[in-house]
Design a protein around this motif. Sequence first.
Motif, short mmCIF file in Angstrom:
data_model
loop_
_atom_site.label_atom_id
_atom_site.label_comp_id
_atom_site.label_asym_id
_atom_site.label_seq_id
_atom_site.Cartn_x
_atom_site.Cartn_y
_atom_site.Cartn_z
N SER A 46 0.83 -1.21 0.00
CA SER A 46 0.00 0.00 0.00
C SER A 46 0.86 1.26 0.00
N GLN A 47 1.91 1.27 0.81
CA GLN A 47 2.80 2.44 0.87
C GLN A 47 3.45 2.69 -0.48
N CYS A 48 3.94 1.61 -1.12
CA CYS A 48 4.62 1.79 -2.41
C CYS A 48 3.63 2.18 -3.50
N LEU A 49 2.39 1.67 -3.45
CA LEU A 49 1.38 2.08 -4.42
C LEU A 49 1.04 3.55 -4.25
N LEU A 50 0.97 4.01 -3.01
CA LEU A 50 0.70 5.44 -2.76
C LEU A 50 1.81 6.30 -3.34
N LYS A 51 3.06 5.83 -3.17
CA LYS A 51 4.19 6.61 -3.69
C LYS A 51 4.16 6.62 -5.21
N LEU A 52 3.80 5.50 -5.83
CA LEU A 52 3.71 5.45 -7.29
C LEU A 52 2.64 6.41 -7.78
N GLY A 53 1.57 6.52 -7.04
CA GLY A 53 0.46 7.36 -7.47
C GLY A 53 0.76 8.83 -7.40
N ASP B 43 9.36 -2.69 -6.68
CA ASP B 43 9.22 -3.60 -7.81
C ASP B 43 7.92 -4.38 -7.70
N VAL B 44 7.61 -4.82 -6.48
CA VAL B 44 6.37 -5.56 -6.24
C VAL B 44 5.16 -4.69 -6.58
N ALA B 45 5.24 -3.41 -6.19
CA ALA B 45 4.12 -2.49 -6.45
C ALA B 45 3.93 -2.28 -7.96
N LYS B 46 5.04 -2.14 -8.68
CA LYS B 46 4.92 -1.94 -10.15
C LYS B 46 4.31 -3.17 -10.81
N GLY C 70 -12.81 1.96 14.14
CA GLY C 70 -13.10 3.21 13.44
C GLY C 70 -12.09 3.46 12.34
N VAL C 71 -11.89 4.75 12.02
CA VAL C 71 -10.97 5.12 10.94
C VAL C 71 -9.65 5.56 11.56
N ARG C 72 -8.56 5.02 11.02
CA ARG C 72 -7.22 5.44 11.46
C ARG C 72 -6.40 5.76 10.21
N TYR C 73 -5.46 6.67 10.40
CA TYR C 73 -4.52 6.99 9.32
C TYR C 73 -3.13 6.55 9.76
N VAL C 74 -2.47 5.73 8.93
CA VAL C 74 -1.09 5.35 9.25
C VAL C 74 -0.16 6.14 8.32
N THR C 75 1.07 5.71 8.23
CA THR C 75 2.11 6.48 7.52
C THR C 75 1.68 6.91 6.13
N ASN C 76 2.00 8.13 5.77
CA ASN C 76 1.72 8.69 4.43
C ASN C 76 0.25 8.75 4.11
N GLY C 77 -0.59 8.81 5.14
CA GLY C 77 -2.01 8.99 4.88
C GLY C 77 -2.73 7.75 4.42
#
Lengths: 462, 193
Positions: free
Chosen positions: A31-38, A380-383, A67-74
């Motif tokens: 999820s973190q790497c997909l967010l960075k790619l986006g 690489d996994v995210a790509k 409930g709703v929580r936000y972790v690193t990088n939103g």
Amino acid sequence: MDQQRKHSILMVSDFFYPNFGGVESHIYYLSQCLLKLGHKTEPDLNAFAFKIGLVVVMTHSYGKRTGVRYVTNGLKVYYVPWRAFLMQNTLPTFYLTLPIIRTILIRERISIVHGHQAFSTLCHEALMHARTMGYKVVFTDHSLYGFADVGSIHMNKVLQFTLADISQAICVSHTSKENTVLRSGITPNRVFVVPNAVDTAMFTPSTCRLSCDEIVIVVISRLVYRKGADLLVEVIPEVCHLFSNKFHVKLCLLIASSVKVRFIVGGDGPKRVRLEEMREKHSLQDRVEMLGAVPHARVRSVLISGHIFLNSSLTEAFCIAILEAASCGLLTVLPDDMIVLSEPDPGDMVHAIRKAIVMLPSIDPYAMHQRMKKLYSWHDVAKRTEIVYDRALQSSDENLLRRLPRYLKCGSWAGKMFCLVMIVNFLLWCLLDSWQPVESIEEVPDLVFIRNENEDVVHDSI
Amino acid sequence: MSEAPIFHSKYSYHHDGKAQQLDIHEILVKRSRLGIFLSYFMVVVFLGTNVYFVTTKVFCILILTFFEVNIRSIWSILVCFLLAKFLHYNPVKKERVVIMPAFGVQLETHYWSGRIVRLFVPISKILSSMLNECVTPVTCYWSLALLLRDEGELMLVFQLIRFVQKLQPPLKMLVPVWKALRAAINCEETSIT
């Protein structure tokens, strides 16, 4: 370049933070790497038709964490207040999760639902509801399962139901792909192999190299049958006896060995009792150290206290633990010069450990770490996962009547039952749609996280 | 300065920023006629069932029948009561937030019966206002809450749950109130520093 469409991914699993494990860390890092790619700003000529705009994770509540929580990088995480009932799995209710899943899919403007782990009931229910509502779904299988026992038969049937109408599937290794295809009957050309990776920034070798006077072998795993805990019970005394600080000449090796070997065993489980009994029986209290359950944050400190990492698993879909150990510079399982393989037999394992001890002086931990960095990377996994999403989005939209025949292939009785389940799900969805129309569910506004010098500040677009 | 009213199927939002330096935000709740009719109907059914069981079975002396009557009557009474309450007409007419700059915030709840419940919170007691995303087992909704000094719990600006009645104003109505509260709190902090 044309404006790229942004798509939102919903990751669903029963297993996420604050639990630590292979599936949990896979979802988090991916999820973190997909967010960075986006959020890449430079144009990419090889970019796909869409970009990842948002990644949301959905899991069940953990104690008071609801409930709703936000972790690193939103990264937004929905801890839905459904209680776990068995081994961190949500109680399977078939249809009761439909309202909350529908609400989340609409308010977050989700395009693809990505489920993780065949053992997760929330994942199966979410994929079923997502398909009913016409969303594209992707499933990642992280484990190997058998075919013979009652639990595996039941799990394989559930998997067959879920994968009957899936857009694409991902497995973490070729062995896992074979296992998943055989268990579920999905066509192999819809299954992609995207291996896991390791956070090499977190798992670095120790700054000072350990002395080779005393060889330390580290074992970190759950002490259960599947992880080969019974093999350890036989191997450890044998190795301790062979390398017991005596002047010892082996005719076959023609070397004088005066090394002493010590074991560090981290982890807990039902087989721990057997290991403790083995320690008592062979009086190995000073040579076998039992650490108990090791928190994930402390795993690196345990690994760098050893020279060799021993993994005795009978089956592994993809062993992240071995990658973590190799990233820390321990001699383990990997390319020929970084690995010593053996059969799941105590005698063979002892021979392999002896071979590893001989190889030890020639190992450079930092060189191993650099190789790991290049071979296994979450970016690489995210790509590669983006390629799978692209393929899933290109699949055609189909209505219920065209999808039902796929469920009939699951079995003579099971197929009909699955069809009935999907028809009831569809009717419930129509009822929910008329009672609570899509227009009445508000979409969540986009939140932009701006990083200040001293602190993170949330600046919303409301 | 007043903003344009916002309308929704169940709620409507009105803002009056000109009245004597007070900043007044109102959210009006619309009444459902079908809900009122059904609630009265269920109340009649509930009363009728109760009267029937009381008048015909109360003099029965057999233990078994008495036990059976108890279970059946309790079940019927319970079902009718819950249905009547569930479909009960909306008792809340409007929720009002009056922001008095540098003084405090008054939260008012006006009922259809004419009753008004008021709660005043001094501005010095308020740390911040926030928009929360609340997740239940079946849905998600937004709520506006105040974070108070020396209090362990948040104070809801709009009393969202009253027994079985749910007040869930949409986010677009909560945002202007949230912004006004933040402006008032920030002004107070600036004047203190």
